[in-house]
Design a protein around this motif. Structure first.
Motif, PDB file in Angstrom:
ATOM      1  N   MET A  97       0.847  -1.193   0.000  1.00 21.78           N
ATOM      2  CA  MET A  97       0.000   0.000   0.000  1.00 21.78           C
ATOM      3  C   MET A  97       0.881   1.239   0.000  1.00 21.78           C
ATOM      4  N   MET A  98       0.403   2.286  -0.676  1.00 23.09           N
ATOM      5  CA  MET A  98       1.104   3.563  -0.627  1.00 23.09           C
ATOM      6  C   MET A  98       0.108   4.698  -0.799  1.00 23.09           C
ATOM      7  N   PHE A  99       0.480   5.854  -0.251  1.00 24.52           N
ATOM      8  CA  PHE A  99      -0.304   7.060  -0.460  1.00 24.52           C
ATOM      9  C   PHE A  99       0.378   7.851  -1.569  1.00 24.52           C
ATOM     10  N   ARG A 100      -0.433   8.410  -2.470  1.00 28.00           N
ATOM     11  CA  ARG A 100       0.122   9.169  -3.600  1.00 28.00           C
ATOM     12  C   ARG A 100      -0.657  10.456  -3.783  1.00 28.00           C
ATOM     13  N   MET A 101       0.085  11.540  -3.958  1.00 25.45           N
ATOM     14  CA  MET A 101      -0.512  12.843  -4.215  1.00 25.45           C
ATOM     15  C   MET A 101       0.277  13.464  -5.364  1.00 25.45           C
ATOM     16  N   THR A 102      -0.416  13.954  -6.374  1.00 24.57           N
ATOM     17  CA  THR A 102       0.244  14.472  -7.573  1.00 24.57           C
ATOM     18  C   THR A 102      -0.234  15.886  -7.873  1.00 24.57           C
ATOM     19  N   SER A 103       0.698  16.741  -8.280  1.00 22.58           N
ATOM     20  CA  SER A 103       0.327  18.093  -8.686  1.00 22.58           C
ATOM     21  C   SER A 103       1.105  18.446  -9.951  1.00 22.58           C
ATOM     22  N   SER A 104       0.404  18.991 -10.923  1.00 28.04           N
ATOM     23  CA  SER A 104       1.026  19.350 -12.202  1.00 28.04           C
ATOM     24  C   SER A 104       1.676  20.726 -12.110  1.00 28.04           C
ATOM     25  N   TYR A 105       2.833  20.890 -12.758  1.00 28.64           N
ATOM     26  CA  TYR A 105       3.429  22.220 -12.865  1.00 28.64           C
ATOM     27  C   TYR A 105       3.435  22.702 -14.314  1.00 28.64           C
ATOM     28  N   ARG A 106       2.677  22.033 -15.176  1.00 27.72           N
ATOM     29  CA  ARG A 106       2.571  22.445 -16.577  1.00 27.72           C
ATOM     30  C   ARG A 106       1.928  23.830 -16.654  1.00 27.72           C
ATOM     31  N   GLU A 107       2.596  24.725 -17.337  1.00 23.92           N
ATOM     32  CA  GLU A 107       2.113  26.101 -17.527  1.00 23.92           C
ATOM     33  C   GLU A 107       1.747  26.788 -16.217  1.00 23.92           C
ATOM     34  N   SER A 108       2.454  26.440 -15.144  1.00 27.39           N
ATOM     35  CA  SER A 108       2.231  27.115 -13.863  1.00 27.39           C
ATOM     36  C   SER A 108       3.500  27.021 -13.032  1.00 27.39           C
ATOM     37  N   THR A 109       3.510  27.765 -11.959  1.00 25.38           N
ATOM     38  CA  THR A 109       4.648  27.747 -11.050  1.00 25.38           C
ATOM     39  C   THR A 109       4.168  27.202  -9.719  1.00 25.38           C
ATOM     40  N   LEU A 110       4.851  26.213  -9.227  1.00 22.10           N
ATOM     41  CA  LEU A 110       4.507  25.659  -7.918  1.00 22.10           C
ATOM     42  C   LEU A 110       5.381  26.351  -6.881  1.00 22.10           C
ATOM     43  N   GLY A 111       4.756  26.914  -5.883  1.00 18.99           N
ATOM     44  CA  GLY A 111       5.494  27.634  -4.853  1.00 18.99           C
ATOM     45  C   GLY A 111       5.629  26.853  -3.569  1.00 18.99           C
ATOM     46  N   GLU A 112       6.334  27.485  -2.622  1.00 16.81           N
ATOM     47  CA  GLU A 112       6.579  26.851  -1.328  1.00 16.81           C
ATOM     48  C   GLU A 112       5.290  26.482  -0.603  1.00 16.81           C
ATOM     49  N   GLU A 113       4.272  27.314  -0.713  1.00 19.24           N
ATOM     50  CA  GLU A 113       3.017  27.044   0.003  1.00 19.24           C
ATOM     51  C   GLU A 113       2.371  25.736  -0.457  1.00 19.24           C
ATOM     52  N   LEU A 114       2.403  25.487  -1.768  1.00 21.14           N
ATOM     53  CA  LEU A 114       1.826  24.238  -2.275  1.00 21.14           C
ATOM     54  C   LEU A 114       2.617  23.037  -1.755  1.00 21.14           C
ATOM     55  N   PHE A 115       3.951  23.140  -1.734  1.00 20.42           N
ATOM     56  CA  PHE A 115       4.759  22.021  -1.249  1.00 20.42           C
ATOM     57  C   PHE A 115       4.510  21.772   0.236  1.00 20.42           C
TER      58      PHE A 115
END
Length: 152
Positions: A97-115
């Motif tokens: 079993m594993m937990f998985r969470m995915t977020s796309s950075y296509r055409e966007s900027t991922l910042g510290e708050e999202l991480f």
């Protein structure tokens, strides 16, 4: 280039909050963990250039035994129905079993708050369910008790 930038933002955020981790800069991988209430929560964060996503993955440190695999499938389904973000993956052939969470950075900027959000949600989610799944795996509770506990 974008993956390197995202990876840099992620490592900077971890440094900024004083988080200890191992990094594999060549493959854009970070390995770390937190002390959960019951079981430790280990996790891997991977920046995937080809898909332009950041994945947070946490493998549970135990598997469902063969005689509990159907109960495990039901349990994971019950949990996933309740989750707002992320999901548990379950391999019925080996009980992992594993937990998985995915977020796309296509055409966007991922910042510290999202991480920070990803780490907190994932850590809290794994910590909130790993002990219940462990009790189910070890026969300490029945699937019915598991469902009632999760639905409280």
């Amino acid at each position: 280039a974008k993956a390197r930038e995202v990876y840099g933002t992620l490592t900077s955020m971890l440094d900024h909050i004083g988080w200890s981790y191992e990094k594999d800069e060549e493959n854009f991988i970070i390995k770390s963990g937190v002390k959960g209430d019951d079981l430790p929560v280990e996790f891997i964060v991977v920046v995937k250039p080809r898909n332009e996503v950041v994945q947070f993955i946490s493998h549970l440190p135990f598997d469902m035994p063969e005689d509990k695999r159907i109960d495990g499938a039901i349990a994971i389904n019950v949990i996933n129905w309740k989750l707002v973000d992320g999901s548990f993956d379950y391999d019925i052939t080996d009980g992992s079993m594993m937990f998985r969470m995915t977020s796309s950075y296509r055409e966007s900027t991922l910042g510290e708050e999202l991480f920070k959000y990803m780490i907190m949600v994932a850590s809290n989610t794994v910590d909130g369910y790993n002990d219940k799944l462990f009790m189910l795996a070890k026969g300490m509770i029945t699937i019915q008790q598991f469902i009632e506990n999760v639905n409280e």
